[in-house]
Scaffold this motif. Structure first.
Motif, PDB file in Angstrom:
ATOM      1  N   ARG A  88       0.829  -1.205   0.000  1.00 34.51           N
ATOM      2  CA  ARG A  88       0.000   0.000   0.000  1.00 34.51           C
ATOM      3  C   ARG A  88       0.868   1.262   0.000  1.00 34.51           C
ATOM      4  O   ARG A  88       0.624   2.213  -0.749  1.00 34.51           O
ATOM      5  N   VAL A  89       1.900   1.283   0.847  1.00 39.63           N
ATOM      6  CA  VAL A  89       2.810   2.428   0.898  1.00 39.63           C
ATOM      7  C   VAL A  89       3.520   2.596  -0.439  1.00 39.63           C
ATOM      8  O   VAL A  89       3.660   3.711  -0.946  1.00 39.63           O
ATOM      9  N   ALA A  90       3.949   1.487  -1.028  1.00 42.41           N
ATOM     10  CA  ALA A  90       4.613   1.554  -2.337  1.00 42.41           C
ATOM     11  C   ALA A  90       3.673   2.152  -3.382  1.00 42.41           C
ATOM     12  O   ALA A  90       4.101   2.946  -4.225  1.00 42.41           O
ATOM     13  N   GLY A  91       2.405   1.792  -3.334  1.00 40.01           N
ATOM     14  CA  GLY A  91       1.420   2.357  -4.266  1.00 40.01           C
ATOM     15  C   GLY A  91       1.282   3.861  -4.092  1.00 40.01           C
ATOM     16  O   GLY A  91       1.197   4.602  -5.078  1.00 40.01           O
ATOM     17  N   TRP A  92       1.264   4.329  -2.841  1.00 36.72           N
ATOM     18  CA  TRP A  92       1.180   5.767  -2.588  1.00 36.72           C
ATOM     19  C   TRP A  92       2.439   6.475  -3.070  1.00 36.72           C
ATOM     20  O   TRP A  92       2.382   7.604  -3.560  1.00 36.72           O
ATOM     21  N   ARG A  93       3.578   5.809  -2.957  1.00 34.78           N
ATOM     22  CA  ARG A  93       4.823   6.424  -3.427  1.00 34.78           C
ATOM     23  C   ARG A  93       4.839   6.544  -4.946  1.00 34.78           C
ATOM     24  O   ARG A  93       5.323   7.534  -5.493  1.00 34.78           O
ATOM     25  N   VAL A  94       4.290   5.551  -5.620  1.00 41.48           N
ATOM     26  CA  VAL A  94       4.152   5.634  -7.077  1.00 41.48           C
ATOM     27  C   VAL A  94       3.191   6.779  -7.431  1.00 41.48           C
ATOM     28  O   VAL A  94       3.451   7.564  -8.347  1.00 41.48           O
ATOM     29  N   ALA A  95       2.087   6.879  -6.693  1.00 44.82           N
ATOM     30  CA  ALA A  95       1.125   7.959  -6.929  1.00 44.82           C
ATOM     31  C   ALA A  95       1.772   9.321  -6.719  1.00 44.82           C
ATOM     32  O   ALA A  95       1.520  10.269  -7.475  1.00 44.82           O
ATOM     33  N   PHE A  96       2.620   9.434  -5.698  1.00 46.44           N
ATOM     34  CA  PHE A  96       3.317  10.687  -5.418  1.00 46.44           C
ATOM     35  C   PHE A  96       4.228  11.061  -6.592  1.00 46.44           C
ATOM     36  O   PHE A  96       4.216  12.206  -7.054  1.00 46.44           O
ATOM     37  N   ALA A  97       4.992  10.097  -7.078  1.00 45.83           N
ATOM     38  CA  ALA A  97       5.896  10.354  -8.209  1.00 45.83           C
ATOM     39  C   ALA A  97       5.109  10.751  -9.453  1.00 45.83           C
ATOM     40  O   ALA A  97       5.494  11.697 -10.164  1.00 45.83           O
ATOM     41  N   CYS A  98       4.011  10.065  -9.708  1.00 44.16           N
ATOM     42  CA  CYS A  98       3.179  10.393 -10.880  1.00 44.16           C
ATOM     43  C   CYS A  98       2.591  11.793 -10.758  1.00 44.16           C
ATOM     44  O   CYS A  98       2.573  12.553 -11.736  1.00 44.16           O
ATOM     45  N   ALA A  99       2.116  12.144  -9.561  1.00 43.47           N
ATOM     46  CA  ALA A  99       1.552  13.477  -9.350  1.00 43.47           C
ATOM     47  C   ALA A  99       2.621  14.551  -9.539  1.00 43.47           C
ATOM     48  O   ALA A  99       2.364  15.579 -10.171  1.00 43.47           O
ATOM     49  N   ALA A 100       3.819  14.311  -9.019  1.00 47.03           N
ATOM     50  CA  ALA A 100       4.899  15.289  -9.165  1.00 47.03           C
ATOM     51  C   ALA A 100       5.273  15.473 -10.637  1.00 47.03           C
ATOM     52  O   ALA A 100       5.464  16.605 -11.098  1.00 47.03           O
ATOM     53  N   VAL A 101       5.342  14.380 -11.373  1.00 47.15           N
ATOM     54  CA  VAL A 101       5.671  14.471 -12.802  1.00 47.15           C
ATOM     55  C   VAL A 101       4.563  15.219 -13.550  1.00 47.15           C
ATOM     56  O   VAL A 101       4.841  16.069 -14.405  1.00 47.15           O
ATOM     57  N   ALA A 102       3.314  14.931 -13.228  1.00 47.90           N
ATOM     58  CA  ALA A 102       2.192  15.615 -13.887  1.00 47.90           C
ATOM     59  C   ALA A 102       2.221  17.112 -13.600  1.00 47.90           C
ATOM     60  O   ALA A 102       2.018  17.936 -14.501  1.00 47.90           O
ATOM     61  N   ILE A 103       2.493  17.479 -12.350  1.00 44.82           N
ATOM     62  CA  ILE A 103       2.556  18.892 -11.979  1.00 44.82           C
ATOM     63  C   ILE A 103       3.713  19.579 -12.706  1.00 44.82           C
ATOM     64  O   ILE A 103       3.564  20.688 -13.229  1.00 44.82           O
ATOM     65  N   LEU A 104       4.858  18.908 -12.765  1.00 43.42           N
ATOM     66  CA  LEU A 104       6.000  19.472 -13.485  1.00 43.42           C
ATOM     67  C   LEU A 104       5.668  19.676 -14.967  1.00 43.42           C
ATOM     68  O   LEU A 104       5.955  20.728 -15.543  1.00 43.42           O
ATOM     69  N   PHE A 105       5.039  18.688 -15.571  1.00 38.58           N
ATOM     70  CA  PHE A 105       4.650  18.793 -16.982  1.00 38.58           C
ATOM     71  C   PHE A 105       3.707  19.975 -17.204  1.00 38.58           C
ATOM     72  O   PHE A 105       3.914  20.788 -18.106  1.00 38.58           O
ATOM     73  N   LEU A 106       2.677  20.081 -16.375  1.00 35.96           N
ATOM     74  CA  LEU A 106       1.717  21.176 -16.526  1.00 35.96           C
ATOM     75  C   LEU A 106       2.368  22.535 -16.303  1.00 35.96           C
ATOM     76  O   LEU A 106       2.021  23.514 -16.967  1.00 35.96           O
ATOM     77  N   ALA A 107       3.330  22.586 -15.381  1.00 30.84           N
ATOM     78  CA  ALA A 107       3.988  23.855 -15.069  1.00 30.84           C
ATOM     79  C   ALA A 107       4.916  24.313 -16.187  1.00 30.84           C
ATOM     80  O   ALA A 107       5.175  25.516 -16.315  1.00 30.84           O
ATOM     81  N   LEU A 108       5.411  23.366 -16.984  1.00 36.97           N
ATOM     82  CA  LEU A 108       6.381  23.731 -18.019  1.00 36.97           C
ATOM     83  C   LEU A 108       5.803  23.777 -19.423  1.00 36.97           C
ATOM     84  O   LEU A 108       6.455  24.275 -20.342  1.00 36.97           O
ATOM     85  N   MET A 109       4.588  23.285 -19.607  1.00 38.45           N
ATOM     86  CA  MET A 109       4.014  23.341 -20.950  1.00 38.45           C
ATOM     87  C   MET A 109       3.640  24.779 -21.288  1.00 38.45           C
ATOM     88  O   MET A 109       3.378  25.586 -20.391  1.00 38.45           O
ATOM     89  N   PRO A 110       3.649  25.120 -22.562  1.00 38.45           N
ATOM     90  CA  PRO A 110       3.332  26.501 -22.948  1.00 38.45           C
ATOM     91  C   PRO A 110       1.957  26.926 -22.457  1.00 38.45           C
ATOM     92  O   PRO A 110       1.005  26.138 -22.469  1.00 38.45           O
ATOM     93  N   GLY A 111       1.863  28.155 -21.983  1.00 40.09           N
ATOM     94  CA  GLY A 111       0.590  28.693 -21.526  1.00 40.09           C
ATOM     95  C   GLY A 111      -0.359  28.915 -22.685  1.00 40.09           C
ATOM     96  O   GLY A 111       0.068  29.120 -23.818  1.00 40.09           O
ATOM     97  N   THR A 112      -1.640  28.880 -22.389  1.00 35.86           N
ATOM     98  CA  THR A 112      -2.637  29.070 -23.440  1.00 35.86           C
ATOM     99  C   THR A 112      -2.819  30.546 -23.786  1.00 35.86           C
ATOM    100  O   THR A 112      -3.271  30.870 -24.875  1.00 35.86           O
TER     101      THR A 112
END
Length: 113
Positions: free
Chosen positions: A6-30
């Motif tokens: 369960r903890v490992a699953g949350w850690r994967v979720a954390f990494a995925c969320a961080a990557v998604a946030i980084l992607f959204l923060a760096l993609m060109p603004g609309t």
């Protein structure tokens, strides 16, 4: 063993969320209109509150270290935005990140440390 998985699953979720946030923060603004003035600050705070919540479920300890890593991540995003042609860094965004972390700690608890 189930707790470890369960903890490992949350850690994967954390990494995925961080990557998604980084992607959204760096993609060109609309360049379009936002919902309201400073809506981006609300998005920053919500994203970092979510990262706090996932980080606590992932049992990242101590709490002060999780907060420090999240704040460093927010600063890193702003520095990376300075290197892109379509984004610009903002101290206000870092402050909104910090407010999201603080809100997460207050609303969801800091746990040990």
């Amino acid at each position: 063993m189930g707790g470890t998985i369960r903890v490992a699953g949350w850690r994967v979720a954390f990494a995925c969320a961080a990557v998604a946030i980084l992607f959204l923060a760096l993609m060109p603004g609309t360049g379009g209109q936002d919902w309201f003035v400073h809506a981006d600050k609300l998005r920053h705070a919500a994203a970092f509150l979510a990262l706090w919540a996932i980080g606590k479920q992932a049992r990242f300890q101590p709490s002060w270290a999780l907060a420090a890593v999240l704040l460093a991540f927010g600063i890193g995003i702003e520095l990376a935005q300075a290197l892109t042609p379509t984004r610009e860094p903002s101290l206000g965004d870092v402050l909104a990140d910090a407010l999201g972390i603080a809100a997460g700690r207050w609303l969801l608890g800091g746990g040990a440390g």
